[in-house]
Design a protein around this motif. Structure first.
Motif, short mmCIF file in Angstrom:
data_model
loop_
_atom_site.label_atom_id
_atom_site.label_comp_id
_atom_site.label_asym_id
_atom_site.label_seq_id
_atom_site.Cartn_x
_atom_site.Cartn_y
_atom_site.Cartn_z
N PRO A 1 3.98 -1.01 3.74
CA PRO A 1 3.25 -2.07 4.42
C PRO A 1 2.60 -3.00 3.39
O PRO A 1 2.14 -2.55 2.35
CB PRO A 1 2.19 -1.33 5.24
CG PRO A 1 2.05 0.01 4.59
CD PRO A 1 3.37 0.30 3.93
N GLY A 2 2.61 -4.28 3.70
CA GLY A 2 2.01 -5.25 2.78
C GLY A 2 2.45 -6.65 3.11
O GLY A 2 3.16 -6.88 4.09
N GLU B 1 -3.34 -6.44 5.60
CA GLU B 1 -1.91 -6.29 5.89
C GLU B 1 -1.60 -4.93 6.51
O GLU B 1 -0.82 -4.85 7.47
CB GLU B 1 -1.09 -6.49 4.61
CG GLU B 1 -1.00 -7.94 4.18
CD GLU B 1 -0.09 -8.78 5.06
OE1 GLU B 1 0.67 -8.23 5.89
OE2 GLU B 1 -0.13 -10.01 4.93
N VAL B 2 -2.18 -3.85 5.99
CA VAL B 2 -1.93 -2.52 6.56
C VAL B 2 -2.42 -2.46 7.99
O VAL B 2 -1.73 -1.95 8.88
CB VAL B 2 -2.57 -1.42 5.68
CG1 VAL B 2 -2.52 -0.07 6.40
CG2 VAL B 2 -1.85 -1.33 4.34
N ILE C 1 -7.73 1.49 6.05
CA ILE C 1 -7.60 2.18 4.77
C ILE C 1 -8.75 1.84 3.84
O ILE C 1 -9.43 0.84 4.00
CB ILE C 1 -6.27 1.81 4.06
CG1 ILE C 1 -6.19 0.30 3.81
CG2 ILE C 1 -5.07 2.32 4.84
CD1 ILE C 1 -5.08 -0.13 2.87
N ALA D 1 0.82 -1.20 0.00
CA ALA D 1 0.00 0.00 0.00
C ALA D 1 0.86 1.25 0.00
O ALA D 1 1.84 1.34 0.73
CB ALA D 1 -0.91 0.01 1.22
N VAL E 1 0.29 4.78 1.14
CA VAL E 1 -0.62 5.59 1.95
C VAL E 1 0.10 6.89 2.29
O VAL E 1 1.20 6.86 2.86
CB VAL E 1 -1.02 4.87 3.26
CG1 VAL E 1 -2.02 5.69 4.05
CG2 VAL E 1 -1.56 3.47 2.98
N GLU F 1 -0.01 -4.53 10.24
CA GLU F 1 1.34 -3.99 10.41
C GLU F 1 1.40 -2.59 10.98
O GLU F 1 2.42 -2.20 11.56
CB GLU F 1 2.08 -4.01 9.06
CG GLU F 1 2.36 -5.41 8.58
CD GLU F 1 3.14 -5.48 7.29
OE1 GLU F 1 3.65 -6.56 6.98
OE2 GLU F 1 3.25 -4.44 6.57
N THR F 2 0.31 -1.81 10.83
CA THR F 2 0.37 -0.40 11.24
C THR F 2 -0.74 0.03 12.19
O THR F 2 -0.67 1.13 12.73
CB THR F 2 0.31 0.53 10.02
OG1 THR F 2 -1.00 0.48 9.45
CG2 THR F 2 1.36 0.15 8.98
N ARG G 1 -6.02 6.60 4.20
CA ARG G 1 -6.26 6.29 5.61
C ARG G 1 -7.68 6.70 5.97
O ARG G 1 -8.12 7.81 5.67
CB ARG G 1 -5.25 7.04 6.47
CG ARG G 1 -5.40 6.73 7.94
CD ARG G 1 -4.36 7.47 8.75
NE ARG G 1 -4.46 7.12 10.15
CZ ARG G 1 -3.61 7.51 11.06
NH1 ARG G 1 -2.58 8.29 10.73
NH2 ARG G 1 -3.75 7.16 12.32
N ASP H 1 1.24 -3.12 -5.91
CA ASP H 1 1.13 -2.00 -4.97
C ASP H 1 -0.03 -1.10 -5.36
O ASP H 1 -0.16 -0.72 -6.52
CB ASP H 1 2.44 -1.21 -4.93
CG ASP H 1 3.56 -1.99 -4.27
OD1 ASP H 1 3.31 -2.62 -3.23
OD2 ASP H 1 4.69 -1.96 -4.78
#
Length: 138
Positions: free
Chosen positions: A41-42, A58-59, A67, A15, A17, A62-63, A95, A90
């Motif tokens: 992130p991914g 995944e986003v 999104i 992603a 972002v 990981e974060t 967000r 990608d």
């Protein structure tokens, strides 16, 4: 791309972002490949998942942020362990919520401007790929 049909491949997503200052969301990888380096992130697309579902999952993992997935920006291929080829698609993403907190296999997660991006050890070919896509942070 010139994918070898006999070489095992793994579908992955990432992603792009940006925040309102056009800083780009990056994660510091906690595991191979590129452990310790900064990347988008991914991760892997799980069986039965669409790309947008995989990107959002995944986003979030990981974060900590949520999104809305947009258009495909580009596709890259990267060598993986044991002869596997990672085929990474990608996507633009916006967000929509959540609290930025590194999780899953990310050591850290942050939005970075261009100077910060240039100073970080990034994943193989990330900077040149983002430059080709006119996607470097502002």
């Amino acid at each position: 791309m010139d994918t070898d049909p006999d070489r095992p491949s793994v579908d992955c997503v990432g992603a792009l972002v940006y925040d309102d200052q056009r800083r780009l969301l990056l994660i510091q990888r906690g595991h191979a490949p590129d452990e310790g380096r900064w990347s988008l992130p991914g991760g892997r697309v799980e069986p039965g998942e669409s790309d947008p579902v995989a990107v959002a999952r995944e986003v979030a993992e990981e974060t900590g942020i949520t999104i809305e997935v947009g258009e495909l920006v580009g596709t890259v291929e990267r060598d993986g362990p044991n002869g596997v080829l990672y085929v990474i698609r990608d996507y633009e993403a916006e967000r929509t919520g959540g609290t930025l907190t590194p999780g899953d296999d990310a050591r850290d997660a942050r939005f970075v401007n261009r100077d910060e991006f240039d100073a970080l050890p990034t994943a193989t070919l990330l900077a040149s790929t983002l430059a080709q896509w006119n996607a470097l942070p502002g």
